[in-house]
Design a protein around this motif. Structure first.
Motif, short mmCIF file in Angstrom:
data_model
loop_
_atom_site.label_atom_id
_atom_site.label_comp_id
_atom_site.label_asym_id
_atom_site.label_seq_id
_atom_site.Cartn_x
_atom_site.Cartn_y
_atom_site.Cartn_z
N GLY A 34 -20.56 6.95 -14.31
CA GLY A 34 -21.17 8.12 -13.70
C GLY A 34 -20.20 9.26 -13.48
N ASP A 35 -18.95 9.09 -13.90
CA ASP A 35 -17.95 10.15 -13.76
C ASP A 35 -18.25 11.29 -14.72
N VAL A 36 -17.89 12.51 -14.32
CA VAL A 36 -18.06 13.67 -15.19
C VAL A 36 -17.02 13.59 -16.30
N VAL A 37 -17.49 13.57 -17.54
CA VAL A 37 -16.62 13.51 -18.70
C VAL A 37 -16.31 14.93 -19.18
N GLU A 38 -17.32 15.80 -19.12
CA GLU A 38 -17.15 17.15 -19.63
C GLU A 38 -18.10 18.08 -18.89
N GLN A 39 -17.59 19.26 -18.55
CA GLN A 39 -18.44 20.31 -17.98
C GLN A 39 -18.76 21.28 -19.11
N LEU A 40 -20.05 21.55 -19.31
CA LEU A 40 -20.49 22.34 -20.45
C LEU A 40 -20.79 23.77 -20.04
N ASP A 41 -20.46 24.70 -20.93
CA ASP A 41 -20.80 26.10 -20.73
C ASP A 41 -22.27 26.32 -21.10
N GLN A 42 -22.99 27.10 -20.31
CA GLN A 42 -24.42 27.32 -20.57
C GLN A 42 -24.69 27.93 -21.95
N SER A 43 -23.76 28.70 -22.47
CA SER A 43 -23.96 29.33 -23.78
C SER A 43 -23.60 28.41 -24.94
N ALA A 44 -22.98 27.27 -24.66
CA ALA A 44 -22.53 26.38 -25.73
C ALA A 44 -23.03 24.95 -25.52
N LEU A 45 -24.28 24.79 -25.13
CA LEU A 45 -24.83 23.44 -24.95
C LEU A 45 -25.13 22.81 -26.30
N ASP A 46 -24.98 21.49 -26.38
CA ASP A 46 -25.29 20.82 -27.63
C ASP A 46 -26.81 20.76 -27.82
N PRO A 47 -27.28 20.42 -29.02
CA PRO A 47 -28.72 20.45 -29.30
C PRO A 47 -29.56 19.50 -28.45
N PHE A 48 -28.95 18.48 -27.86
CA PHE A 48 -29.71 17.52 -27.06
C PHE A 48 -29.68 17.84 -25.57
N HIS A 49 -29.05 18.95 -25.19
CA HIS A 49 -28.95 19.32 -23.78
C HIS A 49 -29.75 20.60 -23.54
N ILE A 50 -30.83 20.49 -22.80
CA ILE A 50 -31.69 21.64 -22.51
C ILE A 50 -31.08 22.43 -21.35
N SER A 51 -31.07 23.75 -21.48
CA SER A 51 -30.53 24.58 -20.40
C SER A 51 -31.52 24.65 -19.24
N TYR A 52 -30.99 24.86 -18.04
CA TYR A 52 -31.81 24.92 -16.83
C TYR A 52 -32.68 26.16 -16.86
N LYS A 53 -33.97 25.99 -16.58
CA LYS A 53 -34.90 27.10 -16.58
C LYS A 53 -35.64 27.23 -15.25
N GLY A 54 -35.12 26.60 -14.22
CA GLY A 54 -35.77 26.63 -12.92
C GLY A 54 -35.44 27.89 -12.14
N PRO A 55 -35.92 27.96 -10.90
CA PRO A 55 -35.70 29.16 -10.09
C PRO A 55 -34.24 29.31 -9.67
N GLU A 56 -33.84 30.56 -9.47
CA GLU A 56 -32.46 30.85 -9.04
C GLU A 56 -32.24 30.42 -7.60
N TYR A 57 -33.30 30.47 -6.81
CA TYR A 57 -33.20 30.03 -5.42
C TYR A 57 -34.53 29.48 -4.95
N ARG A 58 -34.50 28.73 -3.84
CA ARG A 58 -35.69 28.18 -3.22
C ARG A 58 -35.68 28.60 -1.77
#
Length: 81
Positions: A34-58
């Motif tokens: 469960g350790d973080v192996v890699e932190q990904l940049d939002q502009s360079a996500l791999d094809p199997f990683h969907i970018s977050y599309k939820g609200p900016e705040y709640r």
């Protein structure tokens, strides 16, 4: 956030709210530890990683504690003017 709010749960609070800002961090985890192996940049996500599309705040009601999207509080206020 320039619209009046009314809590959809307690239906009385119009003044006390907490704004929760959501900070998105895309990561790859080690499946065994469960350790973080890699932190990904939002502009360079791999094809199997969907970018977050939820609200900016709640929004959280400062009276009863309900946490919802802002639109829920706005719509309740519009319907109960």
């Amino acid at each position: 956030m320039s619209s009046p709010y009314l809590c959809p749960n307690c239906k009385t609070n119009r003044t006390r709210f907490n704004i929760i800002e959501q900070q998105v961090k895309s990561v790859k985890l080690n499946p065994q530890t469960g350790d973080v192996v890699e932190q990904l940049d939002q502009s360079a996500l791999d094809p199997f990683h969907i970018s977050y599309k939820g609200p900016e705040y709640r929004i959280q009601c400062g009276t009863c504690g309900l946490i919802e999207d802002e639109i829920s509080f706005i719509k309740r206020a519009q319907n109960n003017q």
